[in-house]
Scaffold this active site. Structure first.
Site, PDB file in Angstrom:
ATOM      1  N   ASP A  46     100.470  41.947  30.230  1.00  0.00           N
ATOM      2  CA  ASP A  46     100.137  42.956  29.912  1.00  0.00           C
ATOM      3  C   ASP A  46      98.763  43.153  30.382  1.00  0.00           C
ATOM      4  O   ASP A  46      98.001  42.082  30.484  1.00  0.00           O
ATOM      5  CB  ASP A  46     100.414  43.062  28.121  1.00  0.00           C
ATOM      6  CG  ASP A  46     101.552  43.409  28.068  1.00  0.00           C
ATOM      7  OD1 ASP A  46     102.395  44.149  29.038  1.00  0.00           O
ATOM      8  OD2 ASP A  46     102.387  42.796  27.004  1.00  0.00           O
TER       9      ASP A  46
ATOM     10  N   ARG B 134     103.726  48.458  35.486  1.00  0.00           N
ATOM     11  CA  ARG B 134     104.028  49.618  34.625  1.00  0.00           C
ATOM     12  C   ARG B 134     102.602  50.462  34.216  1.00  0.00           C
ATOM     13  O   ARG B 134     102.155  50.057  34.233  1.00  0.00           O
ATOM     14  CB  ARG B 134     104.051  48.257  33.498  1.00  0.00           C
ATOM     15  CG  ARG B 134     104.588  48.829  32.791  1.00  0.00           C
ATOM     16  CD  ARG B 134     104.788  48.255  30.326  1.00  0.00           C
ATOM     17  NE  ARG B 134     105.472  47.132  30.554  1.00  0.00           N
ATOM     18  CZ  ARG B 134     105.157  46.034  29.886  1.00  0.00           C
ATOM     19  NH1 ARG B 134     104.125  46.337  29.500  1.00  0.00           N
ATOM     20  NH2 ARG B 134     105.976  45.238  30.927  1.00  0.00           N
TER      21      ARG B 134
END
EC number: 1.5.5.2
Length: 302
Positions: A129, A179
């Site tokens: 992330d 992402r």
């Protein structure tokens, strides 16, 4: 204004400590799959039965000690093993600060490599992330180092950052699995678009850049305009379904998630679990302040 308030609260350590002790009763259960990996497994099984895949995230960031970082690293390994044991259609997501990045880059790298070793053993993909801008350079650097060692490793690029397109171009040699997100942290206008329109237009350009490069693209959005743009782009350029997916957060637009899956798109749900949920929850409310109603309901039920 409300968005800035909730983003400020997300960084308050006193409130985080209180919320951790109080539990997810403050409305967070809508967005968090429980405290344990067992509860996350149960949630992912239900999602899988509905045609949705997942990425599991053990909540926690900014580990304040090696003990905390070690605990999160072990939980990540446990989550990978659970994914394999239960044959879940799921990946793992993690934050580098949760495994010690603020203590030392060496500690975070050591933990990450150990986690990736377990992931490789069980053939489970992992995504790093992206966090706030102060950790941006280190995160990209660590991703570059570890991507060369672990093929099934992805990371996140935030569309609200002006530099995002250049960073994607610099990673092309890695054939990165990315992402793409709008971004959920409070950043200075010196580094990030201050308005939604600027961010949205940049987001669309990043989707096009990544998809047309031939690299795997996860479009993480709840915005129908961004979804429509992506659908039109892949149709126009005949991009195969195996090259991209949509992603949404657990508890947000669940019916839309199912619709996309029924339309034949790969739809992945970000499923967080754990007791350290407050910062994550506050960022979700900052994105849509109307979600604050769920906090009030959680309190009134007590």
């Amino acid at each position: 204004m409300l968005r800035h308030v909730f983003l400020f609260l997300s960084q308050n350590k006193t409130l985080t400590k209180f919320a951790k002790a109080y539990g997810t009763r403050l409305g967070a259960r809508r967005f968090v799959a429980g405290d344990t990996i067992e509860s996350a497994v149960k949630t992912v099984k239900r999602l899988n039965r509905s045609g949705l895949c997942a990425t599991i995230d053990y909540l926690g960031e900014y580990a304040a000690s090696e003990k905390e970082a070690n605990q999160v690293a072990e939980e990540c390994k446990k989550a990978i093993q659970a994914i394999a044991e239960h044959q879940l259609d799921s990946e793992l997501s993690l934050k580098l600060t949760s495994i010690g990045l603020d203590l030392s880059e060496e500690l975070a790298l050591t933990h990450l490599r150990a986690i990736l070793s377990v992931a490789k053993q069980y053939d489970v993909a992992v995504t790093i992330d992206m966090e706030d801008y102060s950790h941006y350079e280190q995160t990209l650097s660590i991703y570059r180092q570890c991507k060369q060692e672990f093929e099934k490793l992805g990371t996140v690029i935030q569309a609200y950052l002006y530099r995002a397109a250049e960073d994607i171009k610099k990673m092309r040699d890695l054939k990165p699995n990315l992402r793409l997100v709008k971004g959920a942290y409070k950043e200075s206008a010196a580094v990030a678009f201050p308005d939604k329109r600027g961010t949205d237009l940049h987001f669309q350009s990043l989707i096009k850049l990544q998809l047309l490069s031939g690299n795997y693209t996860a479009v993480a959005t709840h915005d129908d305009d961004i979804i429509k743009f992506t659908k039109q782009l892949v149709a126009e350029h005949r991009i195969p379904a195996s090259q991209f997916e949509f992603q949404m957060l657990y508890g947000i637009r669940p019916e839309r998630q199912k619709e996309l899956a029924k339309e034949g798109y790969r739809m992945r749900v970000y499923v967080p679990y754990g007791t350290d949920w407050f910062s994550y929850f506050m960022r979700r409310i900052a994105e849509r302040p109307a979600n604050a109603a769920f906090v009030l309901k959680g309190i009134l039920k007590k």
